[in-house]
Design a protein around this motif. Sequence first.
Motif, PDB file in Angstrom:
ATOM      1  N   LEU A  20     -10.191  -2.545   0.549  1.00 46.88           N
ATOM      2  CA  LEU A  20      -9.700  -1.188   0.317  1.00 46.88           C
ATOM      3  C   LEU A  20     -10.745  -0.350  -0.423  1.00 46.88           C
ATOM      4  O   LEU A  20     -11.639  -0.890  -1.079  1.00 46.88           O
ATOM      5  CB  LEU A  20      -8.399  -1.248  -0.496  1.00 46.88           C
ATOM      6  CG  LEU A  20      -7.232  -2.006   0.150  1.00 46.88           C
ATOM      7  CD1 LEU A  20      -6.101  -2.188  -0.846  1.00 46.88           C
ATOM      8  CD2 LEU A  20      -6.746  -1.261   1.388  1.00 46.88           C
ATOM      9  N   LEU A  75       0.853  -1.180   0.000  1.00 49.02           N
ATOM     10  CA  LEU A  75       0.000   0.000   0.000  1.00 49.02           C
ATOM     11  C   LEU A  75       0.897   1.241   0.000  1.00 49.02           C
ATOM     12  O   LEU A  75       1.869   1.312   0.759  1.00 49.02           O
ATOM     13  CB  LEU A  75      -0.889   0.024   1.239  1.00 49.02           C
ATOM     14  CG  LEU A  75      -1.902  -1.109   1.389  1.00 49.02           C
ATOM     15  CD1 LEU A  75      -2.558  -1.039   2.758  1.00 49.02           C
ATOM     16  CD2 LEU A  75      -2.945  -1.036   0.288  1.00 49.02           C
ATOM     17  N   THR A 133      -8.683   1.428 -11.272  1.00 51.29           N
ATOM     18  CA  THR A 133      -9.024   1.510  -9.851  1.00 51.29           C
ATOM     19  C   THR A 133      -9.492   0.151  -9.351  1.00 51.29           C
ATOM     20  O   THR A 133      -9.919  -0.707 -10.131  1.00 51.29           O
ATOM     21  CB  THR A 133     -10.130   2.538  -9.603  1.00 51.29           C
ATOM     22  OG1 THR A 133     -11.324   2.089 -10.261  1.00 51.29           O
ATOM     23  CG2 THR A 133      -9.726   3.914 -10.116  1.00 51.29           C
ATOM     24  N   THR A 157      -8.816   3.300  -4.904  1.00 47.42           N
ATOM     25  CA  THR A 157      -7.412   2.887  -4.821  1.00 47.42           C
ATOM     26  C   THR A 157      -6.913   2.457  -6.194  1.00 47.42           C
ATOM     27  O   THR A 157      -7.520   1.614  -6.863  1.00 47.42           O
ATOM     28  CB  THR A 157      -7.237   1.711  -3.839  1.00 47.42           C
ATOM     29  OG1 THR A 157      -7.839   2.052  -2.580  1.00 47.42           O
ATOM     30  CG2 THR A 157      -5.766   1.394  -3.636  1.00 47.42           C
ATOM     31  N   TYR A 182       1.065   5.351   0.426  1.00 47.92           N
ATOM     32  CA  TYR A 182       0.392   6.544   0.940  1.00 47.92           C
ATOM     33  C   TYR A 182       1.207   7.780   0.574  1.00 47.92           C
ATOM     34  O   TYR A 182       2.435   7.807   0.762  1.00 47.92           O
ATOM     35  CB  TYR A 182       0.270   6.496   2.459  1.00 47.92           C
ATOM     36  CG  TYR A 182      -0.633   5.429   3.006  1.00 47.92           C
ATOM     37  CD1 TYR A 182      -1.909   5.739   3.467  1.00 47.92           C
ATOM     38  CD2 TYR A 182      -0.200   4.099   3.108  1.00 47.92           C
ATOM     39  CE1 TYR A 182      -2.744   4.761   4.010  1.00 47.92           C
ATOM     40  CE2 TYR A 182      -1.016   3.116   3.632  1.00 47.92           C
ATOM     41  CZ  TYR A 182      -2.285   3.454   4.084  1.00 47.92           C
ATOM     42  OH  TYR A 182      -3.101   2.483   4.611  1.00 47.92           O
ATOM     43  N   GLN A 229      -5.597   7.286   3.867  1.00 47.73           N
ATOM     44  CA  GLN A 229      -6.079   6.399   2.808  1.00 47.73           C
ATOM     45  C   GLN A 229      -4.982   6.159   1.775  1.00 47.73           C
ATOM     46  O   GLN A 229      -4.341   7.108   1.319  1.00 47.73           O
ATOM     47  CB  GLN A 229      -7.305   7.017   2.122  1.00 47.73           C
ATOM     48  CG  GLN A 229      -7.933   6.116   1.057  1.00 47.73           C
ATOM     49  CD  GLN A 229      -9.259   6.703   0.575  1.00 47.73           C
ATOM     50  OE1 GLN A 229     -10.137   7.026   1.372  1.00 47.73           O
ATOM     51  NE2 GLN A 229      -9.399   6.832  -0.732  1.00 47.73           N
ATOM     52  N   PRO A 230      -4.727   4.899   1.406  1.00 54.71           N
ATOM     53  CA  PRO A 230      -3.685   4.637   0.406  1.00 54.71           C
ATOM     54  C   PRO A 230      -4.061   5.219  -0.950  1.00 54.71           C
ATOM     55  O   PRO A 230      -5.223   5.175  -1.361  1.00 54.71           O
ATOM     56  CB  PRO A 230      -3.608   3.116   0.370  1.00 54.71           C
ATOM     57  CG  PRO A 230      -4.950   2.653   0.829  1.00 54.71           C
ATOM     58  CD  PRO A 230      -5.399   3.668   1.846  1.00 54.71           C
ATOM     59  N   LYS A 231      -3.083   5.753  -1.626  1.00 58.15           N
ATOM     60  CA  LYS A 231      -3.283   6.281  -2.978  1.00 58.15           C
ATOM     61  C   LYS A 231      -3.321   5.148  -3.988  1.00 58.15           C
ATOM     62  O   LYS A 231      -4.068   5.178  -4.966  1.00 58.15           O
ATOM     63  CB  LYS A 231      -2.146   7.252  -3.323  1.00 58.15           C
ATOM     64  CG  LYS A 231      -2.272   7.940  -4.678  1.00 58.15           C
ATOM     65  CD  LYS A 231      -1.091   8.868  -4.912  1.00 58.15           C
ATOM     66  CE  LYS A 231      -1.222   9.626  -6.214  1.00 58.15           C
ATOM     67  NZ  LYS A 231      -2.332  10.620  -6.174  1.00 58.15           N
TER      68      LYS A 231
END
Length: 459
Positions: free
Chosen positions: A176, A120, A203, A180, A122, A130-132
């Motif tokens: 997730l 993940l 995504t 993401t 970030y 929230q993870p990018k």
Amino acid sequence: MFFQRYYLDCLSLASYMIADEKTREAVVIDPQRDIDIYLEDAREHGFQIKHVILTHFHADFIAGHIELKKAVGAQIYLGSKGEAEFPYQPLADGDELILGAVKLTTLETPGHTPEGISMLVYDLDENPDQPKMILTGDTLFLGDVGRPDLLASIGVTAHELASMLYDSLHDKILTLPDETLVYPAHGAGSMCGKQLSSEAVTTLGEQRKYNYALQPMSKEAFIEMVTTDLPEAPHYFVHDAILNRKDRQTLSEAIIASWHAYSLDEVLEMLKNGAQVIDVRDATEFAGAHLKGSVNIGLEGHYATWAGTMLDKQAPIVVIAEEEDQIEEAIMRLGRIGFDHVKGYLKEGLNSLQDHPELVSQTRRISAQALKELEESTTILDIRSSSEWDAGHIAGSLNIPLNHLTERLAEIPQDKTVIVHCQGGYRSSIAASLLEKQGYDNVIDLVGGYKAWSMTTAT
């Protein structure tokens, strides 16, 4: 945050560099073995590559973790279930790697392999909660998931791994947010899945909708689905998966050791003693003239995959090419799959045969239209995969997939002319050269393959 995707078409491999713009600290994920592209980008941006992460022990190529460690002192990271000969830092669920305002958090996602992880990513300045994006390795592809059968020969069953894969997807990745971004380690053409997309990124929400393997189903149904109708893996995959665990020489060291020009007499002696001589020119050039006993695996196609499939993993290899840069490319691309046993190349290439016509052979070729009008007794040999054959084939032809050709030679009659073809002409040149090496002197290569045949029959 700096983020760069690198894509190596010939191996359908995606690797990544992530860096913090302020600290200039960088990490490379799943690097290819020839690492100059990462070093050049790092120099250009003023980054220091301090970390290299393998999401798993790849089977289809040799990763560049050893190269980056030796070149810049990068720390190697593996999933906590990984075991390797070289020093490494294990990563378990929740373990973090922080590069200034960039954070990478580990998810252990076994299934393609037992030690598989996803990362993940970030951007702490943008959204610390929230993870990018997620770098999924070979756990989740765009349009597919990692195949679970590649380690069956070393003690882990496909059923066991498929069960792990289901849990990794449903208990971790699919929890997730939909927005993401998903970045896998391979794209279309890779043998690590069944039907990978050619897209670079989508995504998780898009994958949730359209990826066949992420649709609602029981674990039992999922296991059945991902363990059936799998394409046959190339023979070198287990070899590479094991080699990626070892402390070994670098690619540059392997190329230097292979950079030796041999005279024609020396190559003939090596050929006599079991060396593999590969001519890397295209099929047309090879057909026009080549050294008897050489095998054509052209650089313009899936060279590394077919070289890894057709060549022995131990017998010495000698390369024949026209230009020095082709020799270097041929050796380097073999090194990408761990075939470091190249002894050298034929000095002066085909020019060394000018005074030795007895050593020169040619491959007969025929057009699809001429084949329709051919009256002599022939065997049409289709060396495509069984799935290609099932989708359409020439009536009365014999199907022996190229990767099984040498073990099924007894099925090919020697008292008839053999017309060999694939889909477009690349693989059939390999097959024709192999048959000639095995003593068949009546082989003809169908120019343009089944595609050309289909066009003539449609008109």
